[in-house]
Design a protein around this motif. Structure first.
Motif, PDB file in Angstrom:
ATOM      1  N   TRP A 127      41.707  45.381  40.896  1.00 49.03           N
ATOM      2  CA  TRP A 127      42.939  44.726  41.323  1.00 49.03           C
ATOM      3  C   TRP A 127      42.641  43.907  42.561  1.00 49.03           C
ATOM      4  O   TRP A 127      41.537  43.936  43.106  1.00 49.03           O
ATOM      5  N   ALA A 128      43.630  43.138  42.998  1.00 52.13           N
ATOM      6  CA  ALA A 128      43.475  42.318  44.206  1.00 52.13           C
ATOM      7  C   ALA A 128      44.722  42.451  45.059  1.00 52.13           C
ATOM      8  O   ALA A 128      45.831  42.617  44.546  1.00 52.13           O
ATOM      9  N   GLU A 129      44.512  42.359  46.358  1.00 48.05           N
ATOM     10  CA  GLU A 129      45.608  42.433  47.335  1.00 48.05           C
ATOM     11  C   GLU A 129      45.482  41.262  48.294  1.00 48.05           C
ATOM     12  O   GLU A 129      44.415  41.036  48.853  1.00 48.05           O
ATOM     13  N   ASN A 130      46.567  40.529  48.462  1.00 50.20           N
ATOM     14  CA  ASN A 130      46.613  39.491  49.489  1.00 50.20           C
ATOM     15  C   ASN A 130      47.683  39.911  50.487  1.00 50.20           C
ATOM     16  O   ASN A 130      48.862  39.617  50.310  1.00 50.20           O
ATOM     17  N   ASN A 131      47.274  40.607  51.515  1.00 47.73           N
ATOM     18  CA  ASN A 131      48.200  41.080  52.545  1.00 47.73           C
ATOM     19  C   ASN A 131      48.363  40.072  53.671  1.00 47.73           C
ATOM     20  O   ASN A 131      49.079  40.327  54.635  1.00 47.73           O
ATOM     21  N   GLY A 132      47.711  38.942  53.563  1.00 43.87           N
ATOM     22  CA  GLY A 132      47.735  37.926  54.606  1.00 43.87           C
ATOM     23  C   GLY A 132      48.923  36.983  54.488  1.00 43.87           C
ATOM     24  O   GLY A 132      49.782  37.123  53.614  1.00 43.87           O
ATOM     25  N   ASN A 133      48.932  35.991  55.377  1.00 44.06           N
ATOM     26  CA  ASN A 133      50.018  35.013  55.432  1.00 44.06           C
ATOM     27  C   ASN A 133      49.671  33.688  54.769  1.00 44.06           C
ATOM     28  O   ASN A 133      50.439  32.739  54.856  1.00 44.06           O
ATOM     29  N   SER A 134      48.519  33.621  54.109  1.00 43.49           N
ATOM     30  CA  SER A 134      48.124  32.388  53.408  1.00 43.49           C
ATOM     31  C   SER A 134      47.675  32.740  51.993  1.00 43.49           C
ATOM     32  O   SER A 134      47.287  33.872  51.699  1.00 43.49           O
ATOM     33  N   ASP A 135      47.754  31.757  51.106  1.00 45.09           N
ATOM     34  CA  ASP A 135      47.374  31.962  49.711  1.00 45.09           C
ATOM     35  C   ASP A 135      45.865  32.143  49.572  1.00 45.09           C
ATOM     36  O   ASP A 135      45.089  31.630  50.368  1.00 45.09           O
ATOM     37  N   ARG A 136      45.482  32.862  48.541  1.00 42.82           N
ATOM     38  CA  ARG A 136      44.085  33.008  48.166  1.00 42.82           C
ATOM     39  C   ARG A 136      43.875  32.213  46.886  1.00 42.82           C
ATOM     40  O   ARG A 136      44.606  32.393  45.920  1.00 42.82           O
ATOM     41  N   ILE A 137      42.904  31.301  46.902  1.00 44.89           N
ATOM     42  CA  ILE A 137      42.582  30.525  45.700  1.00 44.89           C
ATOM     43  C   ILE A 137      41.122  30.767  45.362  1.00 44.89           C
ATOM     44  O   ILE A 137      40.244  30.567  46.205  1.00 44.89           O
ATOM     45  N   HIS A 138      40.878  31.187  44.122  1.00 46.09           N
ATOM     46  CA  HIS A 138      39.520  31.419  43.625  1.00 46.09           C
ATOM     47  C   HIS A 138      39.257  30.535  42.420  1.00 46.09           C
ATOM     48  O   HIS A 138      40.152  30.326  41.594  1.00 46.09           O
ATOM     49  N   LEU A 139      38.033  30.045  42.324  1.00 48.05           N
ATOM     50  CA  LEU A 139      37.529  29.539  41.057  1.00 48.05           C
ATOM     51  C   LEU A 139      37.037  30.784  40.330  1.00 48.05           C
ATOM     52  O   LEU A 139      36.239  31.556  40.877  1.00 48.05           O
ATOM     53  N   ILE A 140      37.535  31.000  39.120  1.00 49.04           N
ATOM     54  CA  ILE A 140      37.130  32.147  38.310  1.00 49.04           C
ATOM     55  C   ILE A 140      36.561  31.607  37.008  1.00 49.04           C
ATOM     56  O   ILE A 140      37.170  30.743  36.373  1.00 49.04           O
ATOM     57  N   PHE A 141      35.390  32.102  36.643  1.00 57.81           N
ATOM     58  CA  PHE A 141      34.831  31.689  35.363  1.00 57.81           C
ATOM     59  C   PHE A 141      33.990  32.802  34.765  1.00 57.81           C
ATOM     60  O   PHE A 141      33.610  33.753  35.440  1.00 57.81           O
ATOM     61  N   GLU A 142      33.778  32.678  33.482  1.00 55.94           N
ATOM     62  CA  GLU A 142      32.914  33.591  32.759  1.00 55.94           C
ATOM     63  C   GLU A 142      31.687  32.836  32.305  1.00 55.94           C
ATOM     64  O   GLU A 142      31.746  31.633  32.057  1.00 55.94           O
ATOM     65  N   LEU A 143      30.559  33.552  32.200  1.00 54.09           N
ATOM     66  CA  LEU A 143      29.384  32.931  31.643  1.00 54.09           C
ATOM     67  C   LEU A 143      28.561  33.921  30.861  1.00 54.09           C
ATOM     68  O   LEU A 143      28.606  35.129  31.100  1.00 54.09           O
ATOM     69  N   PHE A 144      27.828  33.383  29.908  1.00 52.95           N
ATOM     70  CA  PHE A 144      26.854  34.156  29.136  1.00 52.95           C
ATOM     71  C   PHE A 144      25.745  33.205  28.757  1.00 52.95           C
ATOM     72  O   PHE A 144      25.909  31.984  28.798  1.00 52.95           O
ATOM     73  N   ASN A 145      24.599  33.758  28.449  1.00 56.13           N
ATOM     74  CA  ASN A 145      23.456  32.943  28.039  1.00 56.13           C
ATOM     75  C   ASN A 145      23.438  32.885  26.525  1.00 56.13           C
ATOM     76  O   ASN A 145      23.458  33.913  25.858  1.00 56.13           O
ATOM     77  N   GLU A 146      23.453  31.695  26.008  1.00 52.28           N
ATOM     78  CA  GLU A 146      23.503  31.446  24.565  1.00 52.28           C
ATOM     79  C   GLU A 146      22.421  32.189  23.810  1.00 52.28           C
ATOM     80  O   GLU A 146      21.319  32.354  24.244  1.00 52.28           O
TER      81      GLU A 146
END
Length: 185
Positions: A166-185
Motif C-alpha cells: 500500500w502507499a501513504e501520502n501524509n504530506g501536504n503535496s501530491d505524489r506523482i510516480h511513473l509506474i511501469f511493468e517490464l519483462f524480457n521477451e
C-alpha cells in the motif's frame, strides 16, 4: 550501477538513478482538468487505489496475459520522454529485448492513501513492477507488511506487487510516480 539479471524481487529493490528531467518538465505542465479527464478513461479502476488518478500511456489487452498490450492515444506524444527511462531500467536489468506492457503516471493526492492490496490478476504475476518518483514529499511511503520505504525523486525502484502492499501520502503535496511493468521477451 552494474548490470544485473534479476528475478522478481522478494519485496523491494533499489535500481538506482534515472534521468527524469524531460518527463518532469512535461508532468509539471499537466492541468488538473487533464488529470481528471484521463483518470475517467483509465482501464485500472480498482477500489484499493482510492483517490489516485492515472494517466495511462500503455496497457494490457487482458488481465489474463501480460504479453499483449496496446499503446494508448497519448503514447506517441509522450514516448520521447518515457522511453529513455524505461530503457535505462531495462538496460540495468540486462534485458536486451524488454517489453513494457503497462506504462502510466499515478498521482496520489496529499493526505490520501492506497489501500493494502495484492495485484492479483494473472497478467500482474510475472512482469517486474517499477516505480520512479517524479514528485513526492518526506511524509510519503510505499509500504509492505514489515517495511516502509520513502522513495526518492529520480530513483527507480522495483516493488513486488504479488505481496500485500500500500502507499501513504501524509504530506501536504501530491505524489506523482511513473509506474511501469517490464519483462524480457
Amino acid at each position: 550501477m552494474s548490470k544485473i539479471n534479476l528475478n522478481k524481487t522478494d519485496s523491494f529493490r533499489d535500481l538506482g538513478p534515472v534521468n527524469i528531467e524531460p518527463l518532469k518538465k512535461r508532468v509539471e505542465l499537466i492541468s488538473e482538468e487533464f488529470w481528471e479527464d484521463q483518470n475517467a478513461q483509465k482501464p485500472n479502476k480498482f477500489g484499493a487505489l482510492g483517490a489516485t488518478r492515472h494517466i495511462v500511456f500503455r496497457f494490457i489487452k487482458s488481465f489474463k496475459d501480460h504479453r499483449f498490450y496496446t499503446d494508448g492515444k497519448l503514447w506517441e506524444d509522450w514516448e520521447e520522454v518515457l522511453k529513455p527511462i524505461l530503457n535505462a531500467v531495462a538496460s540495468r536489468m540486462n534485458y536486451s529485448k524488454a517489453e513494457f506492457p503497462r506504462v502510466m503516471l499515478a498521482k496520489l493526492p496529499a493526505k490520501e492513501s492506497i489501500k493494502a492490496h495484492i495485484d492479483a490478476s494473472p497478467a500482474a504475476q510475472f512482469p517486474h513492477k517499477i516505480h520512479v518518483p517524479i514528485t513526492t514529499n518526506e511524509q510519503t511511503y510505499f509500504c509492505f507488511e514489515k517495511s516502509k520505504k520513502q522513495m526518492k525523486i529520480g530513483e527507480a525502484y522495483e516493488v513486488n506487487n504479488n505481496i500485500k502492499h500500500w502507499a501513504e501520502n501524509n504530506g501536504n503535496s501530491d505524489r506523482i510516480h511513473l509506474i511501469f511493468e517490464l519483462f524480457n521477451e
